[in-house]
Design an enzyme around this catalytic site. Structure first.
Site, PDB file in Angstrom:
ATOM      1  N   GLY A 104       0.803  -1.215   0.000  1.00 41.38           N
ATOM      2  CA  GLY A 104       0.000   0.000   0.000  1.00 41.38           C
ATOM      3  C   GLY A 104       0.839   1.269   0.000  1.00 41.38           C
ATOM      4  O   GLY A 104       0.301   2.372   0.081  1.00 41.38           O
ATOM      5  N   LYS A 105       2.181   1.130  -0.156  1.00 39.74           N
ATOM      6  CA  LYS A 105       3.050   2.310  -0.030  1.00 39.74           C
ATOM      7  C   LYS A 105       2.780   3.373  -1.091  1.00 39.74           C
ATOM      8  O   LYS A 105       2.798   4.570  -0.792  1.00 39.74           O
ATOM      9  CB  LYS A 105       4.535   1.915  -0.006  1.00 39.74           C
ATOM     10  CG  LYS A 105       5.004   1.157  -1.225  1.00 39.74           C
ATOM     11  CD  LYS A 105       6.381   0.536  -0.986  1.00 39.74           C
ATOM     12  CE  LYS A 105       6.866  -0.148  -2.253  1.00 39.74           C
ATOM     13  NZ  LYS A 105       5.901  -1.119  -2.838  1.00 39.74           N
ATOM     14  N   SER A 106       2.503   2.963  -2.342  1.00 40.35           N
ATOM     15  CA  SER A 106       2.239   3.946  -3.406  1.00 40.35           C
ATOM     16  C   SER A 106       0.957   4.713  -3.122  1.00 40.35           C
ATOM     17  O   SER A 106       0.903   5.936  -3.238  1.00 40.35           O
ATOM     18  CB  SER A 106       2.109   3.247  -4.767  1.00 40.35           C
ATOM     19  OG  SER A 106       3.315   2.590  -5.083  1.00 40.35           O
ATOM     20  N   ARG A 157      -5.673   5.666 -10.878  1.00 40.33           N
ATOM     21  CA  ARG A 157      -5.817   6.160  -9.511  1.00 40.33           C
ATOM     22  C   ARG A 157      -5.382   7.626  -9.425  1.00 40.33           C
ATOM     23  O   ARG A 157      -5.936   8.400  -8.655  1.00 40.33           O
ATOM     24  CB  ARG A 157      -4.956   5.294  -8.582  1.00 40.33           C
ATOM     25  CG  ARG A 157      -5.452   5.298  -7.157  1.00 40.33           C
ATOM     26  CD  ARG A 157      -4.858   4.164  -6.384  1.00 40.33           C
ATOM     27  NE  ARG A 157      -3.408   4.273  -6.358  1.00 40.33           N
ATOM     28  CZ  ARG A 157      -2.594   3.259  -6.107  1.00 40.33           C
ATOM     29  NH1 ARG A 157      -3.072   2.061  -5.885  1.00 40.33           N
ATOM     30  NH2 ARG A 157      -1.302   3.427  -6.086  1.00 40.33           N
ATOM     31  N   ARG A 158      -4.351   7.965 -10.232  1.00 39.45           N
ATOM     32  CA  ARG A 158      -3.864   9.349 -10.171  1.00 39.45           C
ATOM     33  C   ARG A 158      -4.851  10.343 -10.768  1.00 39.45           C
ATOM     34  O   ARG A 158      -4.895  11.506 -10.412  1.00 39.45           O
ATOM     35  CB  ARG A 158      -2.552   9.478 -10.969  1.00 39.45           C
ATOM     36  CG  ARG A 158      -1.393   8.754 -10.378  1.00 39.45           C
ATOM     37  CD  ARG A 158      -0.103   9.344 -10.873  1.00 39.45           C
ATOM     38  NE  ARG A 158       0.102   9.244 -12.308  1.00 39.45           N
ATOM     39  CZ  ARG A 158       0.651   8.207 -12.929  1.00 39.45           C
ATOM     40  NH1 ARG A 158       1.000   7.142 -12.238  1.00 39.45           N
ATOM     41  NH2 ARG A 158       0.840   8.220 -14.225  1.00 39.45           N
ATOM     42  N   HIS A 176      -2.249   2.307 -11.785  1.00 41.13           N
ATOM     43  CA  HIS A 176      -1.656   3.487 -11.135  1.00 41.13           C
ATOM     44  C   HIS A 176      -2.187   4.775 -11.763  1.00 41.13           C
ATOM     45  O   HIS A 176      -2.579   5.697 -11.062  1.00 41.13           O
ATOM     46  CB  HIS A 176      -0.122   3.454 -11.254  1.00 41.13           C
ATOM     47  CG  HIS A 176       0.543   2.757 -10.120  1.00 41.13           C
ATOM     48  ND1 HIS A 176       1.755   3.133  -9.620  1.00 41.13           N
ATOM     49  CD2 HIS A 176       0.154   1.701  -9.365  1.00 41.13           C
ATOM     50  CE1 HIS A 176       2.096   2.338  -8.619  1.00 41.13           C
ATOM     51  NE2 HIS A 176       1.148   1.451  -8.456  1.00 41.13           N
ATOM     52  N   ARG A 177      -2.170   4.844 -13.104  1.00 36.80           N
ATOM     53  CA  ARG A 177      -2.636   6.043 -13.815  1.00 36.80           C
ATOM     54  C   ARG A 177      -4.083   6.354 -13.470  1.00 36.80           C
ATOM     55  O   ARG A 177      -4.448   7.502 -13.225  1.00 36.80           O
ATOM     56  CB  ARG A 177      -2.525   5.827 -15.336  1.00 36.80           C
ATOM     57  CG  ARG A 177      -1.124   5.977 -15.859  1.00 36.80           C
ATOM     58  CD  ARG A 177      -1.073   6.822 -17.143  1.00 36.80           C
ATOM     59  NE  ARG A 177       0.319   6.938 -17.588  1.00 36.80           N
ATOM     60  CZ  ARG A 177       0.865   6.195 -18.548  1.00 36.80           C
ATOM     61  NH1 ARG A 177       0.149   5.306 -19.221  1.00 36.80           N
ATOM     62  NH2 ARG A 177       2.138   6.364 -18.863  1.00 36.80           N
TER      63      ARG A 177
END
Lengths: 165, 165, 165
Positions: free
Chosen positions: C12-14, C53-54, C50-51
């Site tokens: 969960g670090k990111s 989520r950003r 990732h994208r």
């Protein structure tokens, strides 16, 4: 009330989780959901040691796959020992990751008091075989899902527990 | 007073343990028990860097196997660097796990002030060769045994220490 | 102000680092320095997630190698996602360890507000291939170097963060 004990191999997490649920149960006899399915000599020896430690303190249920079904019928409190083995069994029987996590999510929404044990496996070098990588990812996602539903989360190391939540 | 520093490879545990024992020793020169036995070029370079860092701050003793014998004669305080290498040497020389842990237990009951360093190796994927699995289990049991005798236990990561006990 | 988020795969670090920098930025749109260079199908899927989520919360910069050059021109705050991939890219392109760490040291001395993400990989059994061992050592040294420059360091596990500094 739900609690997660995570940590490495031989970090003491099972022992700490057992002591914790017995204290929380306050005299009631908790359930012990053993998820181990595949047993070789090495595993048999581990199970024997675990059983010896449990003695008569728990009501043992053995169920390697149908976690949700068992927990739906369990009045609790229950120690799930362990989620890592259950994930392994699910993958072995061909379950899809999304279905595994959906079953886990449904289990975590049950009102039953639970203490769950899960191996942390993601802090070494990333394995070079795809199945091991898939397992590491699934294990981490399962840990996050469980922790989000828990009031308390402990990271175990050297027989000690550190409260993360 | 006994203290354990555990953590991963290059977590800073050796450096933190050295700084810690020097501070605890308050001007006395502590002993440094180096347990490394097998030396290749890579290891030689690591030892050279370690020695350079120690300079004249410690009295160095080199003993790869007879941990208990050395510690019985050591007035302390002593930094044991490291238990992981000693476990490795013991297995190499054919010692049985029960005997290794019994020697460690006897060492931990000595009155001598000790700071012990041990690699945490159980937080990655479970290795697929039996010898590595045996080592991971032995290392975890040794960590629990040591920690039970320590007043303080630190988990190290990124050059920082987190007190677990 | 510099902050390090470290932890294992799927810890969960990111996600935690993204939430943290957005909160710290207080309405300003932070930069997102994506260091991924080599992309297979598995990686493509991770990047897509990732994208997604950003979304529009960040200004994305993609740079696999020239970390210092990008950070010198970045007004910040910037999320570096992730140092582990950058180390991997540097080794692939044949950079020497000393040069990699010198570039990292120079980057950490910039005044720019940064949140850095790094995989902790040193808590499993020591890998038996020399390249993996070199990577584990380099990663640990990079973590120590970064943490020494950070005001805050978090160890992540099960989607939770534990403050080490």
């Amino acid at each position: 009330m739900k609690t997660l004990f995570t940590g490495g191999v031989k970090s003491g997490k099972s022992h700490l989780a057992e002591a914790y649920i017995l204290e929380q149960a306050g005299g009631r006899k908790p359930y012990y959901l053993a998820t181990t399915e595949f047993v070789d000599d090495e595993m048999r020896e581990r199970i024997r040691i675990h059983r010896q430690r449990r003695q008569d303190a728990f009501v043992t249920i053995e169920e390697p796959v149908n976690l949700l079904g068992v927990l739906q019928r369990c009045p609790g409190p229950v120690l799930v020992e362990c989620i890592s083995m259950w994930l392994n069994n699910q993958l072995y029987h061909g379950a899809m990751e999304a279905d595994i996590l959906a079953e886990l999510e449904a289990a975590m929404q049950l009102p039953c008091a639970m203490v769950l044990v899960l191996n942390e496996v993601g802090l070494g070098i990333i394995p070079d075989n795809a199945l091991a990588r898939q397992y590491v990812d699934l294990s981490g996602r399962a840990a996050q899902l469980i922790a989000a539903h828990c009031e308390r989360v402990f990271f175990c190391c050297a027989g000690l527990k550190l409260q993360m939540k």
